[in-house]
Scaffold this motif. Structure first.
Motif, short mmCIF file in Angstrom:
data_model
loop_
_atom_site.label_atom_id
_atom_site.label_comp_id
_atom_site.label_asym_id
_atom_site.label_seq_id
_atom_site.Cartn_x
_atom_site.Cartn_y
_atom_site.Cartn_z
N GLU A 281 -3.13 41.07 -9.56
CA GLU A 281 -2.95 39.62 -9.54
C GLU A 281 -1.58 39.23 -10.08
O GLU A 281 -1.04 38.17 -9.72
CB GLU A 281 -4.04 38.94 -10.36
CG GLU A 281 -5.42 38.98 -9.73
CD GLU A 281 -5.64 37.86 -8.73
OE1 GLU A 281 -5.06 36.79 -8.89
OE2 GLU A 281 -6.39 38.09 -7.76
N GLY A 282 -1.02 40.05 -10.95
CA GLY A 282 0.29 39.76 -11.50
C GLY A 282 1.37 39.62 -10.45
O GLY A 282 2.40 38.97 -10.68
N LYS A 322 -2.21 38.26 -0.05
CA LYS A 322 -2.75 39.30 0.82
C LYS A 322 -1.90 39.41 2.08
O LYS A 322 -1.77 38.46 2.83
CB LYS A 322 -4.20 38.99 1.18
CG LYS A 322 -5.14 39.00 -0.03
CD LYS A 322 -6.57 38.70 0.38
CE LYS A 322 -7.50 38.73 -0.83
NZ LYS A 322 -8.92 38.41 -0.46
N GLY A 323 -1.30 40.56 2.27
CA GLY A 323 -0.51 40.79 3.47
C GLY A 323 0.98 40.74 3.25
O GLY A 323 1.74 41.22 4.09
N LYS A 329 2.23 47.15 -3.74
CA LYS A 329 1.24 47.92 -4.48
C LYS A 329 1.76 49.34 -4.69
O LYS A 329 2.13 50.02 -3.73
CB LYS A 329 -0.09 47.95 -3.73
CG LYS A 329 -0.96 46.72 -3.98
CD LYS A 329 -2.37 46.91 -3.45
CE LYS A 329 -3.25 45.74 -3.86
NZ LYS A 329 -4.64 45.88 -3.37
N GLY A 330 1.78 49.76 -5.94
CA GLY A 330 2.29 51.09 -6.25
C GLY A 330 3.78 51.15 -6.47
O GLY A 330 4.33 52.18 -6.82
N LYS A 334 8.97 46.52 -4.58
CA LYS A 334 8.76 46.15 -3.18
C LYS A 334 7.92 44.88 -3.03
O LYS A 334 7.59 44.49 -1.90
CB LYS A 334 8.11 47.31 -2.43
CG LYS A 334 9.02 48.54 -2.33
CD LYS A 334 8.36 49.68 -1.57
CE LYS A 334 9.30 50.88 -1.48
NZ LYS A 334 8.65 52.04 -0.79
N ILE A 335 7.56 44.26 -4.14
CA ILE A 335 6.83 42.99 -4.06
C ILE A 335 7.82 41.90 -3.65
O ILE A 335 8.84 41.72 -4.32
CB ILE A 335 6.21 42.62 -5.42
CG1 ILE A 335 5.23 43.70 -5.89
CG2 ILE A 335 5.49 41.27 -5.34
CD1 ILE A 335 4.76 43.51 -7.32
#
Length: 472
Positions: A281-282, A322-323, A329-330, A334-335
């Motif tokens: 969620e962060g 989402k998407g 993630k990981g 890349k967010i």
């Protein structure tokens, strides 16, 4: 058809008074008591404030970033802005090395034409200060009315420019009458810290903040201020997030540097702990600069109150949780950076600022509208309520309470970073050049009604249309 707004309290950056406002042909033609006209539509603003339309000087609509594109385009983004009491946005036109500045501007015109529901303008990114690029600027400033230039000091390998590019842009801006804007973070240091964190297996969203510490923002802000002083130019620092950067601006201003600072609602009410939320969620709170430790908030509020920071941008840059956000993630690097802020900018500043006694009502108007209009060549055509100005008007109920939620917002994204926050004060109706965009909290505007605005040079005024009617 003429419109007369009656029974409200007009609030500008300098005055608060009860009067009626007459609107005709898209502009304010008369301000006075007990106005009457046989052929006028009467709009009752009893119990409400009448504000000049908000000006958001910092948006990213339909912008590519990190292998995806922001969810809100010029239609959904400006619609949400209007619901929030904003009637003009200035969006960032991104450029590419080796391609002409003009080609980038044409791309942004295509993104916005026939979509925007309120008026808009562009800032122009300078990614390289080549002779070809600098030679384009005089024509762009004169023909396009783009009088603000953005230089990124961060996002190495993507947007980041070197100090020579920043300095040459500052020199050119001084000669041409443009305002230079900087994203002030030390991108080289951040790049090192990000690689180090990932090599140590630190991949969660919180490391986005921990690899972009306040010191790298403060250092870049101070460096940009020194270069501005050396060039005898003018600078606007976007999205100031922390005490150390605010202090650098204050010090430079006290030394006579022509420097201005913007902060954003997220830095005033959210803090670094949000990036530690479980289950990824962060990631909802990943933007740059990152959220800071909570104690920085009161420093920023005080800087707004004392005038060391002058404007509030949204830094609207929305990605679905989402998407889109989950592309990181990981690997926090890349967010996609950014959040959906445009709709709640005005209400948050009123609720947390005016209602809680941190700033005055007139300071509020200056921060959300008037100061940006003056800095970016829109005043007094926009940014105030005066005869001859555009009838960009917000009828604002100062007492209504609401809960911010993705279920009720008008942005195109699947979350709201202020979810569950109670705010006091909300726009009831919003007019752009005299026409309703929002009426009684319902959208009545249309895509394409917003006009592209050519802006005056830095320090000059945008002359409003002449009016044959004098203020009473």
């Amino acid at each position: 058809m003429k419109k007369i707004i009656k029974n409200g309290t007009i609030v500008t950056a300098s005055d608060t008074f009860c009067a009626d406002v007459c609107i005709e042909n898209g502009m304010i033609t008369l301000i006075g008591g007990n106005l009457h006209a046989v052929d006028a539509e009467i709009i009752d603003a009893k119990g409400c404030y009448i504000f000049p339309g908000g000006i958001d000087p910092h948006t990213h609509l339909d912008m590519p970033f990190g292998g995806t594109v922001t969810k809100d385009d010029f239609e959904t983004g400006t619609k949400a802005a209007a619901f929030g009491g904003t009637t003009t946005v200035i969006d960032f036109c991104l450029t590419t090395k080796g391609k002409t500045l003009k080609s980038a501007i044409e791309t942004w015109h295509k993104k916005s034409e026939q979509k925007a529901v309120i008026d808009y303008g562009f800032h122009l990114q300078i990614v390289e200060a080549s002779e070809d690029a600098l030679n384009e600027l005089p024509t762009i400033i004169e023909e396009e009315g783009i009088t603000s230039l953005k230089v990124f000091m961060a996002y190495k390998h993507h947007f980041q420019a070197d100090d020579e590019t920043l300095f040459r842009t500052l020199v050119a801006a001084k000669e041409l009458g443009a305002l230079v804007m900087v994203h002030a973070e030390n991108g080289d240091v951040i790049d090192y810290l990000v690689k180090k964190a990932l090599s140590e297996g630190k991949t969660d969203p919180i490391y986005h903040a921990l690899t972009r510490p306040a010191e790298v923002e403060g250092e870049a802000t101070g460096r940009a201020a020194v270069l501005t002083d050396l060039a005898n130019s003018q600078l606007y620092v976007v999205h100031v997030s922390c005490a150390v950067a605010a202090k650098k601006i204050e010090e430079a201003r006290s030394n006579g540097v022509d420097i201005w600072g913007e902060t954003c609602p997220q830095y005033l009410v959210l803090d670094q702990s949000y990036l530690e939320k479980p289950d990824f969620e962060g990631a909802k709170y990943v933007w740059s600069p990152p959220l800071r430790e909570k104690w920085n908030q009161e420093v920023l509020w005080n800087a707004l109150k004392t005038g060391q920071l002058q404007t509030l941008g949204s830094d609207q840059c929305s990605f679905d949780f989402k998407g889109q956000k989950d592309l990181g993630k990981g690997d926090f690097s890349k967010i996609p950076n950014g959040g959906p802020i445009i709709e709640d900018r005005v209400s948050i500043l009123y609720s947390e600022g005016v209602k809680k006694g941190r700033i005055s009502l007139n300071q509020f108007v200056d921060i959300v509208s008037t100061r940006a209009a003056k800095l970016f060549g829109l005043y007094p055509k926009k940014g105030t309520i005066a005869v001859g100005a555009d009838a960009d008007i917000v009828i604002f109920d100062p007492e209504v309470e609401r809960i911010i939620s993705a279920e009720t917002h008008h942005m195109a994204v699947d979350y709201n970073p202020f979810e569950g926050m109670k705010v006091t004060g909300e726009p009831v109706s919003v007019l752009s050049r005299g026409e309703f965009v929002i009426r009684d909290k319902q959208f009545v505007g249309k895509p394409g009604a917003g006009q592209y605005i050519k802006r005056a040079k830095y320090g000059e005024t945008q002359q409003p249309a002449e009016s044959k009617t004098l203020t009473i």
